[in-house]
Design a protein around this motif. Structure first.
Motif, PDB file in Angstrom:
ATOM      1  N   LYS A   1       0.849  -1.190   0.000  1.00 38.29           N
ATOM      2  CA  LYS A   1       0.000   0.000   0.000  1.00 38.29           C
ATOM      3  C   LYS A   1       0.886   1.241   0.000  1.00 38.29           C
ATOM      4  O   LYS A   1       1.836   1.328   0.762  1.00 38.29           O
ATOM      5  N   VAL A   2       0.561   2.182  -0.878  1.00 34.44           N
ATOM      6  CA  VAL A   2       1.293   3.439  -0.967  1.00 34.44           C
ATOM      7  C   VAL A   2       0.290   4.586  -1.039  1.00 34.44           C
ATOM      8  O   VAL A   2      -0.855   4.399  -1.453  1.00 34.44           O
ATOM      9  N   MET A   3       0.746   5.752  -0.626  1.00 38.72           N
ATOM     10  CA  MET A   3      -0.097   6.936  -0.722  1.00 38.72           C
ATOM     11  C   MET A   3       0.432   7.820  -1.842  1.00 38.72           C
ATOM     12  O   MET A   3       1.638   8.081  -1.921  1.00 38.72           O
ATOM     13  N   LEU A   4      -0.477   8.275  -2.690  1.00 42.20           N
ATOM     14  CA  LEU A   4      -0.132   9.193  -3.771  1.00 42.20           C
ATOM     15  C   LEU A   4      -0.656  10.575  -3.407  1.00 42.20           C
ATOM     16  O   LEU A   4      -1.771  10.708  -2.902  1.00 42.20           O
ATOM     17  N   ARG A   5       0.157  11.593  -3.646  1.00 44.27           N
ATOM     18  CA  ARG A   5      -0.274  12.968  -3.403  1.00 44.27           C
ATOM     19  C   ARG A   5       0.510  13.893  -4.320  1.00 44.27           C
ATOM     20  O   ARG A   5       1.507  13.488  -4.919  1.00 44.27           O
ATOM     21  N   MET A   6       0.055  15.127  -4.411  1.00 41.17           N
ATOM     22  CA  MET A   6       0.762  16.146  -5.174  1.00 41.17           C
ATOM     23  C   MET A   6       1.480  17.056  -4.179  1.00 41.17           C
ATOM     24  O   MET A   6       0.895  17.436  -3.158  1.00 41.17           O
ATOM     25  N   ASN A   7       2.747  17.407  -4.460  1.00 41.46           N
ATOM     26  CA  ASN A   7       3.457  18.326  -3.573  1.00 41.46           C
ATOM     27  C   ASN A   7       3.176  19.771  -3.996  1.00 41.46           C
ATOM     28  O   ASN A   7       2.433  20.018  -4.938  1.00 41.46           O
TER      29      ASN A   7
ATOM     30  N   THR B   1       4.235  18.195  -8.374  1.00 43.48           N
ATOM     31  CA  THR B   1       4.822  16.915  -8.754  1.00 43.48           C
ATOM     32  C   THR B   1       4.142  15.798  -7.975  1.00 43.48           C
ATOM     33  O   THR B   1       3.860  15.944  -6.794  1.00 43.48           O
ATOM     34  N   LEU B   2       3.905  14.674  -8.635  1.00 42.99           N
ATOM     35  CA  LEU B   2       3.329  13.510  -7.983  1.00 42.99           C
ATOM     36  C   LEU B   2       4.359  12.913  -7.022  1.00 42.99           C
ATOM     37  O   LEU B   2       5.521  12.720  -7.387  1.00 42.99           O
ATOM     38  N   VAL B   3       3.929  12.611  -5.782  1.00 40.62           N
ATOM     39  CA  VAL B   3       4.806  12.059  -4.753  1.00 40.62           C
ATOM     40  C   VAL B   3       4.209  10.757  -4.258  1.00 40.62           C
ATOM     41  O   VAL B   3       2.991  10.643  -4.071  1.00 40.62           O
ATOM     42  N   VAL B   4       5.067   9.749  -4.042  1.00 41.41           N
ATOM     43  CA  VAL B   4       4.651   8.454  -3.513  1.00 41.41           C
ATOM     44  C   VAL B   4       5.233   8.296  -2.121  1.00 41.41           C
ATOM     45  O   VAL B   4       6.433   8.527  -1.915  1.00 41.41           O
TER      46      VAL B   4
ATOM     47  N   PHE C   1       1.075   0.105 -11.010  1.00 41.26           N
ATOM     48  CA  PHE C   1      -0.270   0.358 -10.521  1.00 41.26           C
ATOM     49  C   PHE C   1      -1.263  -0.119 -11.569  1.00 41.26           C
ATOM     50  O   PHE C   1      -1.077   0.146 -12.755  1.00 41.26           O
ATOM     51  N   SER C   2      -2.329  -0.795 -11.122  1.00 39.13           N
ATOM     52  CA  SER C   2      -3.355  -1.221 -12.068  1.00 39.13           C
ATOM     53  C   SER C   2      -4.111  -0.013 -12.603  1.00 39.13           C
ATOM     54  O   SER C   2      -4.531   0.007 -13.753  1.00 39.13           O
ATOM     55  N   GLU C   3      -4.276   1.012 -11.761  1.00 37.72           N
ATOM     56  CA  GLU C   3      -4.881   2.264 -12.215  1.00 37.72           C
ATOM     57  C   GLU C   3      -4.399   3.404 -11.336  1.00 37.72           C
ATOM     58  O   GLU C   3      -4.186   3.247 -10.147  1.00 37.72           O
ATOM     59  N   ILE C   4      -4.208   4.544 -11.943  1.00 37.95           N
ATOM     60  CA  ILE C   4      -3.794   5.758 -11.224  1.00 37.95           C
ATOM     61  C   ILE C   4      -5.034   6.635 -11.076  1.00 37.95           C
ATOM     62  O   ILE C   4      -5.690   6.929 -12.074  1.00 37.95           O
ATOM     63  N   PRO C   5      -5.361   7.051  -9.864  1.00 39.48           N
ATOM     64  CA  PRO C   5      -6.540   7.908  -9.694  1.00 39.48           C
ATOM     65  C   PRO C   5      -6.324   9.288 -10.307  1.00 39.48           C
ATOM     66  O   PRO C   5      -5.196   9.717 -10.521  1.00 39.48           O
ATOM     67  N   ASP C   6      -7.409   9.972 -10.567  1.00 35.40           N
ATOM     68  CA  ASP C   6      -7.360  11.334 -11.087  1.00 35.40           C
ATOM     69  C   ASP C   6      -6.685  12.249 -10.073  1.00 35.40           C
ATOM     70  O   ASP C   6      -6.841  12.070  -8.870  1.00 35.40           O
ATOM     71  N   LYS C   7      -5.931  13.222 -10.549  1.00 43.24           N
ATOM     72  CA  LYS C   7      -5.186  14.116  -9.656  1.00 43.24           C
ATOM     73  C   LYS C   7      -6.095  14.901  -8.716  1.00 43.24           C
ATOM     74  O   LYS C   7      -5.672  15.296  -7.641  1.00 43.24           O
TER      75      LYS C   7
ATOM     76  N   VAL D   1      -3.375   3.592  -2.406  1.00 39.74           N
ATOM     77  CA  VAL D   1      -3.656   2.604  -3.432  1.00 39.74           C
ATOM     78  C   VAL D   1      -2.686   1.436  -3.306  1.00 39.74           C
ATOM     79  O   VAL D   1      -1.669   1.520  -2.604  1.00 39.74           O
ATOM     80  N   GLU D   2      -2.985   0.358  -3.998  1.00 35.42           N
ATOM     81  CA  GLU D   2      -2.141  -0.833  -4.025  1.00 35.42           C
ATOM     82  C   GLU D   2      -1.152  -0.743  -5.182  1.00 35.42           C
ATOM     83  O   GLU D   2      -1.516  -0.352  -6.290  1.00 35.42           O
ATOM     84  N   ALA D   3       0.109  -1.079  -4.902  1.00 37.11           N
ATOM     85  CA  ALA D   3       1.154  -1.063  -5.932  1.00 37.11           C
ATOM     86  C   ALA D   3       2.012  -2.312  -5.821  1.00 37.11           C
ATOM     87  O   ALA D   3       2.083  -2.939  -4.761  1.00 37.11           O
ATOM     88  N   LYS D   4       2.665  -2.647  -6.917  1.00 38.93           N
ATOM     89  CA  LYS D   4       3.589  -3.778  -6.954  1.00 38.93           C
ATOM     90  C   LYS D   4       4.967  -3.247  -7.283  1.00 38.93           C
ATOM     91  O   LYS D   4       5.142  -2.530  -8.270  1.00 38.93           O
ATOM     92  N   ARG D   5       5.951  -3.583  -6.465  1.00 38.23           N
ATOM     93  CA  ARG D   5       7.316  -3.117  -6.712  1.00 38.23           C
ATOM     94  C   ARG D   5       7.984  -4.015  -7.748  1.00 38.23           C
ATOM     95  O   ARG D   5       8.067  -5.223  -7.578  1.00 38.23           O
ATOM     96  N   LEU D   6       8.476  -3.405  -8.810  1.00 38.77           N
ATOM     97  CA  LEU D   6       9.152  -4.152  -9.863  1.00 38.77           C
ATOM     98  C   LEU D   6      10.651  -4.177  -9.653  1.00 38.77           C
ATOM     99  O   LEU D   6      11.304  -5.180  -9.911  1.00 38.77           O
ATOM    100  N   SER D   7      11.227  -3.062  -9.246  1.00 39.79           N
ATOM    101  CA  SER D   7      12.674  -3.021  -8.985  1.00 39.79           C
ATOM    102  C   SER D   7      13.012  -1.906  -8.024  1.00 39.79           C
ATOM    103  O   SER D   7      12.247  -1.047  -7.750  1.00 39.79           O
TER     104      SER D   7
END
Length: 67
Positions: A2-8, A12-15, A48-54, A61-67
């Protein structure tokens, strides 16, 4: 994970990853078959399967770490 997405303040998008106490700016966004891949300033790639609107941010949201 689980990660939180926000705008600074700069727009800029921040995770934020609570379990790692990690907050990084998104430096790159790419499309994949499963959704969107966000590349963070520290080099992590999160899928991310989907990114919410800004306008809906901040949002957890749920995310999967690739690297």
């Amino acid at each position: 994970m689980k990660v939180m997405l926000r705008m600074n303040d700069a727009g800029t998008l921040v995770v934020y990853v609570a379990k790692k106490d990690l907050e990084e700016e998104v430096v790159k966004q790419t499309d994949s078959e499963a959704g969107k891949i966000l590349t963070l300033a520290n080099g992590w790639e999160l899928e991310f399967s989907e990114i919410p609107d800004k306008s809906c941010l901040p949002l957890t949201v749920e995310a999967k770490r690739l690297s």
